[in-house]
Design an enzyme around this catalytic site. Structure first.
Site, PDB file in Angstrom:
ATOM      1  N   HIS A 359       2.506  -1.250  -8.086  1.00 16.19           N
ATOM      2  CA  HIS A 359       1.974  -0.119  -7.321  1.00 16.19           C
ATOM      3  C   HIS A 359       0.501   0.119  -7.628  1.00 16.19           C
ATOM      4  CE1 HIS A 359       1.899   4.474  -6.591  1.00 16.19           C
ATOM      5  NE2 HIS A 359       1.886   3.882  -5.412  1.00 16.19           N
ATOM      6  N   ARG A 360      -0.321   0.130  -6.576  1.00 16.62           N
ATOM      7  CA  ARG A 360      -1.775   0.314  -6.697  1.00 16.62           C
ATOM      8  C   ARG A 360      -2.370  -0.659  -7.699  1.00 16.62           C
ATOM      9  NH1 ARG A 360      -1.951   7.006  -6.541  1.00 16.62           N
ATOM     10  NH2 ARG A 360      -0.478   7.197  -4.816  1.00 16.62           N
TER      11      ARG A 360
END
Length: 604
Positions: A359-360
């Site tokens: 994530h990110r």
């Protein structure tokens, strides 16, 4: 004083307690099922009438604020009030029989609800729903959580309403005022329901009963609601503990976590029904006691059970009551068992390959949407690094999640107001950890060049109203760096996916969604759906797979949630902790969690 009320309430309820329990079980399962099903169908109808196949964050306001949808919602509210009125009259009929020390069976309880409701609507044909709506916040206080949990659209709508206000305390204060008003109004319900008098006489009776005792009665009422809530919570944990013990001793080590999670979902559903029943029965009993102990004047006792009614006599008979009770219980038991069987956890984790997305980039171990984050994603053996892209004022595509730079860099400015030269001077690492001081916001092309041969990218294109040509620019960067086969392009803006497919059909696209309502099959521009994990069920995944779409779940960092998504058969999991997800997928996590850990899985 609360102790006195509880003793009196128990004396009333104890007389025919098992008949009341069976009535509530049968009626609540039936009414909840009908309300949920009809609500779902109504929302689908509203979507189709507006020309949408699916509800998204973009079209939510357009759908929900349309006059037709408002009319449908009003109709659904009337249905809920109708069901609540029936239940209140049924409970009052039960209490009336108990007050007269008479036996009352399940069919007669249903009959009391029907007779009382019909009479009330005849008496107040234009205003009955106003009286029920005024008492709704009080009577449904303990049903609200399970209603929101089972109908997620309510949760989304509540969030949207809260976002309208500049401060959270404002809607909270308004909600408290509404509940207090509903508390006070509800004291008149038994008098309205059980005594056919003018509005003026009813108000006079209530004023006499509450004269000088309003604050005391409100305090007792609040304590009663607290008692109901505490008993419900204690009962949930008591049954939950039994469920955990059962899973530990009966299930195999590899399936104990999955079993506890699924059983926990069942338990929450059941406790929603139980808590709602506690709330209605407890509140109506309290109101009835105030009514019963007051000076009721010429109140007619045989109101609910007219002896001349042959149908009532038949229904009150033992044989008819036994047959009808067995039939109702058998029917609902069959429905519940079949529903539970559909959700039984598989014995092993999914055998199909589930890819992992950081994530990110890798927001738990490094500053989000930076080169360091993507490097962590590579080191953790993630299949994809999920990144977010936006556009600067001079047209450069950079990695950034929020439109404003304050949270990650400390500068309170929107990305579309700054040039890339200005953005490149900002420190995107120090606020995360001093060890990353000097970390810059990278361009998309720089990240693609680093990722080549190391990791795939999930590029989420953000919409902020200031980047009309961002999709064209992102596609151009992907093509120029020969990265078409090593990335997917996702967005919450469905029109962006249409643009991407038109520009380059070979780029795999994913529709990022916060909710799941409508017909997925018509979303041709999306090759897969990236959905918030709380909305994903096994049936949702099966439906998506049936017409060739994959499902990506976001954002999971908790072992129990990850295991549930594995059991549902999702194709990709987005997480801040790729190593944990990989362990769950491979079955390398702790196979012998202790009792408290399992109880946490059940609760969460």
């Amino acid at each position: 004083m609360i102790k006195t009320y509880l003793k009196m309430a128990w004396k009333l309820l104890y007389k025919n307690i098992w008949n009341l329990i069976l009535f509530e079980a049968v009626y609540r399962v039936f009414s909840n099922f009908l309300i949920i099903k009809l609500s779902g169908k109504a929302i689908e109808f509203a979507l189709k009438q507006r020309g949408y196949s699916y509800m998204t964050s973009e079209n939510y306001n357009d759908v929900m604020l349309h006059p037709l949808t408002i009319l449908i919602i009003f109709g659904l509210l009337l249905m809920v009030l109708f069901f609540m009125m029936f239940e209140v009259f049924a409970v009052l009929g039960y209490l009336e029989a108990a007050w007269r020390r008479e036996k009352i069976r399940i069919p007669a309880i249903f009959c009391a609800g029907a007779v009382g409701m019909v009479r009330f609507i005849r008496r107040y044909p234009l205003t009955w729903f106003l009286y029920m709506a005024a008492s709704f916040p009080y009577l449904w206080l303990h049903s609200s959580y399970s209603a929101i949990d089972s109908m997620r659209l309510l949760k989304v709508s509540a969030t949207k309403i809260f976002e309208v206000f500049p401060a959270v305390w404002i809607p909270v204060a308004l909600l408290v005022i509404l509940i207090c008003f509903s508390f006070l109004f509800s004291y008149s319900l038994p008098f309205r329901f059980l005594m056919e008098e003018t509005e003026k006489k009813i108000r006079r009776r209530v004023k006499t009963v509450m004269n000088g005792k309003t604050l005391r009665e409100l305090g007792i009422n609040l304590l009663l609601q607290l008692v109901i809530a505490v008993v419900s919570i204690l009962l949930f944990f008591a049954v939950g503990a039994v469920v955990v013990l059962y899973a530990r001793f009966v299930k195999t080590p590899s399936t104990v976590v999955s079993a506890v999670i699924v059983y926990g979902d069942w338990l929450k559903t059941v406790m929603g029904v139980v808590t709602g029943a506690f709330g209605i029965v407890g509140s109506v009993t309290y109101l009835y006691l105030i009514f019963a102990l007051s000076d009721r004047g010429d109140y007619r006792k045989s109101r609910y059970y007219p002896k001349k009614s042959r149908m009532v006599k038949i229904l009150r008979g033992r044989a008819a009551a036994a047959v009808l009770t067995i039939a109702m219980i058998a029917g609902e038991s069959t429905y519940i068992i079949r529903s539970m069987q559909r959700d039984l956890p598989s014995a092993m984790a999914s055998s199909g390959y589930i890819s992992v997305s950081a994530h990110r980039g890798g927001a738990r171990k490094a500053p989000e949407n930076t080169l360091s984050a993507v490097k962590y994603a590579v080191e953790s053996m993630a299949d994809y690094a999920e990144i977010d892209v936006q556009e600067t004022s001079d047209g450069e595509i950079v990695l950034l999640h929020d439109s404003n730079l304050k949270r990650t860099t400390g500068l309170n400015a929107n990305i579309w107001t700054l040039t890339y030269d200005e953005v490149s001077q900002l420190d995107a690492g120090a606020r995360f950890n001093k060890a990353f001081r000097g970390e810059t916001i990278p361009k998309l092309e720089n990240i693609i060049q680093y990722a080549k041969g190391k990791i795939n990218l999930n590029i989420e294109v953000k919409y902020n109203g200031h980047n009309k040509n961002i999709v064209r620019k992102v596609i151009k960067i992907i093509e120029e760096n020969d990265f078409v086969d090593n990335c997917v392009l996702t967005s919450m803006n469905y029109s962006y996916l249409k643009q991407a497919k038109k520009l380059n059909p070979d780029i795999k696209t994913g529709y990022t969604m916060k909710m799941t309502y409508g017909d997925l099959e018509e979303l041709d521009a999306a090759d897969f759906f990236s959905v918030k994990y709380t909305y994903i069920t096994e049936q949702f995944v099966e439906n998506a797979h049936s017409f060739g779409k994959e499902v990506c779940a976001w954002t999971l960092n908790y072992q129990g949630d990850i295991q549930r998504m594995v059991n549902c058969g999702v194709d990709n999991i987005i997480t801040d902790d790729p190593e944990l997800v990989r362990k769950v997928i491979l079955g390398d996590t702790d196979r012998s969690p202790d009792f408290l850990d399992l109880l946490k899985y059940l609760v969460n």
